[in-house]
Motif scaffolding. Structure first.
Motif, PDB file in Angstrom:
ATOM      1  N   MET A 154      17.027   9.165  -2.690  1.00  0.00           N
ATOM      2  CA  MET A 154      17.809   9.262  -3.780  1.00  0.00           C
ATOM      3  C   MET A 154      19.193  10.156  -3.273  1.00  0.00           C
ATOM      4  O   MET A 154      19.807   9.227  -3.603  1.00  0.00           O
ATOM      5  CB  MET A 154      17.217  10.730  -5.253  1.00  0.00           C
ATOM      6  CG  MET A 154      15.764   9.252  -5.833  1.00  0.00           C
ATOM      7  SD  MET A 154      15.795  10.518  -7.052  1.00  0.00           S
ATOM      8  CE  MET A 154      13.578   9.482  -7.609  1.00  0.00           C
ATOM      9  N   GLN A 155      19.041  10.986  -2.604  1.00  0.00           N
ATOM     10  CA  GLN A 155      20.417  11.695  -1.892  1.00  0.00           C
ATOM     11  C   GLN A 155      20.434  10.731  -0.984  1.00  0.00           C
ATOM     12  O   GLN A 155      22.360  10.584  -1.019  1.00  0.00           O
ATOM     13  CB  GLN A 155      19.747  12.955  -0.427  1.00  0.00           C
ATOM     14  CG  GLN A 155      20.126  14.285  -0.677  1.00  0.00           C
ATOM     15  CD  GLN A 155      19.548  15.145   0.128  1.00  0.00           C
ATOM     16  OE1 GLN A 155      18.423  14.663   0.080  1.00  0.00           O
ATOM     17  NE2 GLN A 155      20.339  16.008   0.295  1.00  0.00           N
ATOM     18  N   ILE A 156      20.659   9.869  -0.744  1.00  0.00           N
ATOM     19  CA  ILE A 156      21.364   8.796   0.203  1.00  0.00           C
ATOM     20  C   ILE A 156      21.935   7.796  -0.826  1.00  0.00           C
ATOM     21  O   ILE A 156      23.141   7.730  -0.444  1.00  0.00           O
ATOM     22  CB  ILE A 156      20.061   8.102   1.625  1.00  0.00           C
ATOM     23  CG1 ILE A 156      19.673   8.362   2.498  1.00  0.00           C
ATOM     24  CG2 ILE A 156      20.906   6.676   1.822  1.00  0.00           C
ATOM     25  CD1 ILE A 156      18.545   7.825   2.949  1.00  0.00           C
ATOM     26  N   GLY A 157      21.356   7.509  -1.411  1.00  0.00           N
ATOM     27  CA  GLY A 157      21.904   7.347  -3.107  1.00  0.00           C
ATOM     28  C   GLY A 157      22.760   7.956  -3.479  1.00  0.00           C
ATOM     29  O   GLY A 157      23.916   6.884  -3.713  1.00  0.00           O
ATOM     30  N   LEU A 158      23.006   8.848  -3.533  1.00  0.00           N
ATOM     31  CA  LEU A 158      24.316  10.033  -4.134  1.00  0.00           C
ATOM     32  C   LEU A 158      25.226   9.889  -3.379  1.00  0.00           C
ATOM     33  O   LEU A 158      26.226   9.729  -3.448  1.00  0.00           O
ATOM     34  CB  LEU A 158      23.690  11.156  -4.116  1.00  0.00           C
ATOM     35  CG  LEU A 158      24.722  12.259  -4.879  1.00  0.00           C
ATOM     36  CD1 LEU A 158      25.340  11.628  -6.446  1.00  0.00           C
ATOM     37  CD2 LEU A 158      24.039  13.581  -5.426  1.00  0.00           C
ATOM     38  N   ILE A 159      24.758   9.837  -2.056  1.00  0.00           N
ATOM     39  CA  ILE A 159      25.535   9.694  -0.976  1.00  0.00           C
ATOM     40  C   ILE A 159      26.242   8.782  -1.002  1.00  0.00           C
ATOM     41  O   ILE A 159      28.088   8.288  -1.358  1.00  0.00           O
ATOM     42  CB  ILE A 159      25.339  10.497   0.172  1.00  0.00           C
ATOM     43  CG1 ILE A 159      24.867  11.605   0.467  1.00  0.00           C
ATOM     44  CG2 ILE A 159      26.365   9.809   1.065  1.00  0.00           C
ATOM     45  CD1 ILE A 159      24.221  11.773   1.707  1.00  0.00           C
TER      46      ILE A 159
END
Length: 503
Positions: free
Chosen positions: A466-471
């Motif tokens: 999800m953190q990668i998705g937010l980036i």
């Protein structure tokens, strides 16, 4: 010999004649675009409510080297390799080159065109035709050398608008290429994180094999002491085999993900087998940047692409409107024309012609009006696409942040559950050794502990994904102003306050 030289009027007389002709044709023209317009406009970010979902948290926008925050040097190298060798990047570059060639073609229409030609013909003229003696009844060779020049005055800006449209389309291709780059980098990171997940789950299953073997040894001792039967022995052996099967299944999944990574790198499947085991860290703290809705439109290449598509449609409308007005072209030609070679290069063989050509649609059965309506339909579609892209982008960021915060809360409870289930399993194992518990109790406790440990690992890996998705949702380090795709320095992607009505 034929001398095609014609005396030409003075330039002032030409200008006056052209102006008079254009004025007369404009007044006489019947084709017009009255009543064809659009009231659509791209929506400003402030028109959408985001204060609760996207609060200002003082965070930073992602940088282009965002992968470094996870502390795994191999991830950065894999992303760089993918961006250098993946065919989708080559496809994006090719689209930019194609758009650039269109710009060159449109730009050439703003300048005069000059062409040259030469012809030589050998002809037998009829002795009974209209050609007089001494040519009739004989073979003759004719040499014709001609240089032509033409220039479209573009009085109504049709060619200039076509050029502006092409430039905007080139920017669309450039923004789409940035979107491909960001998507590819995020895909590599997400797939790499999936590889890390599978390895973490495999480690759990390998430890579980050891746990089940230990339970099997205890069971063997209890069977020998008469405390358990062959049922418990076979149950322990079966559970151990099932756990080994889970390890084999994860090995297959790991190999498959390695192949997926190799494809993302633009390489053959063997390249994936050379990737070392991931060592990903937790990453930076999640905090949204300030002024996010307004700045997001210059940070997301898909929004920037949608904006330039609207801009291109606007120029397409202006170009189409210019076709309702007279089209004026100037042309001139000079050269030599003579029978045979003897007098070909003499002054008497010179030919010169020049003059304007004016074109005005008077009746076209509604063709131009229909084409203009089509241009407005394209504009309305592009505006709707921009607005939908902005809505999706805001929703994307809000969704990623919400899911990350949810995962953080779940991790607290999941870790507590793991601690409790681990203690329960340890106590059950001790009591089983002491002959105070049945095998089923220790197996159930182990299953609960295994499920809890798996849940923690999955939550940790999901949160990183999800953190990668937010980036990616925040643009992945893209900045329209730095990429040369901003409309102006003060408002990178300004919203239009009115419709597309242009004159």
């Amino acid at each position: 010999m034929t001398n095609r030289y014609r005396p030409q009027p003075r330039l002032g007389a030409w200008t006056a004649s052209i102006a008079a002709a254009v004025a007369a044709l404009s007044l006489a023209g019947c084709v017009n675009y009255a009543g064809i317009k659009s009231d659509k406009h791209i929506a400003p970010p402030a028109s959408y409510e985001t204060q609760q979902s996207l609060p200002a948290e003082g965070g930073q926008w992602p940088s282009l080297d965002w992968a470094n925050q996870f502390g795994d040097p191999q991830l950065r190298k894999l992303i760089d390799e993918a961006l250098a060798g993946n065919p989708t990047i080559d496809q994006a570059r090719a689209r930019i080159e194609k758009a650039s060639s269109t710009v060159g073609t449109a730009n050439s229409a703003l300048y005069p065109k000059v062409t040259g030609s030469y012809s030589w013909t050998r002809e037998l003229y009829s002795g009974n035709g209209s050609v007089p003696p001494p040519i009739n009844g004989t073979w003759q060779s004719e040499n014709n050398l001609l240089t032509n020049a033409s220039f479209d005055l573009d009085l109504w800006g049709k060619n200039r608008e076509r050029l502006r449209q092409s430039v905007s389309q080139e920017k669309v291709a450039e923004a789409e290429a940035e979107e491909v780059r960001i998507t590819l980098a995020a895909s590599v990171a997400s797939t790499y994180n999936q590889l890390a997940r599978l390895y973490a789950l495999r480690d759990i299953e390998v430890r579980e094999v050891k746990n089940r073997e230990d339970i099997g040894h205890i069971t063997e001792g209890r069977v020998g002491a008469g405390l358990d039967t062959n049922v418990e022995r076979q149950t322990a052996n079966g559970d151990t085999a099932t756990t080994r099967s889970s390890v084999s299944d994860l090995d297959g999944q790991i190999t498959t993900v390695r192949y997926q990574l190799a494809a993302l790198l633009g390489q053959g499947p063997d390249r994936g087998l050379k990737i070392a085991n991931p060592t990903l860290g937790e990453g930076a703290n999640v905090a949204l940047p300030d002024n996010l809705p307004a700045d997001l439109i210059s940070r997301r290449p898909d929004i920037v692409s949608a904006y330039w598509q609207v801009d291109a449609a606007t120029h397409g409308i202006k170009e189409k409107k210019a076709e309702f007005y007279p089209d004026v072209n100037l042309s001139a030609a000079a050269g030599l024309d003579a029978f045979g070679w003897g007098k070909f290069l003499t002054a008497g063989s010179g030919q010169l012609q020049a003059g304007p050509a004016i074109h005005l649609p008077i009746f076209d059965a509604g063709e131009l009006r229909s084409e203009l309506k089509g241009q407005y339909a394209d504009f309305d579609y592009d505006v709707a696409t921009y607005n939908q892209t902005l809505i999706n982008a805001l929703s994307d960021v809000a969704t990623q942040v919400t899911e990350i915060h949810s995962a953080d809360r779940q991790l607290v409870d999941a870790q507590q559950a793991l601690d409790a289930q681990t203690k329960a399993w340890q106590l059950a194992l001790v009591r089983y050794k002491a002959g105070l518990n049945q095998q089923l109790q220790v197996l159930n406790a182990d299953d609960n502990r295994l499920a809890a440990e798996t849940a923690v690992v999955n939550l940790e890996m999901t949160r990183r994904s999800m953190q990668i998705g937010l980036i990616k949702a925040l643009g992945g380090g893209f900045d329209a102003s730095q990429a040369g795709l901003a409309a102006n320095t003060e408002t990178p992607i300004p919203a239009r306050s009115g419709g597309a009505e242009t004159h």
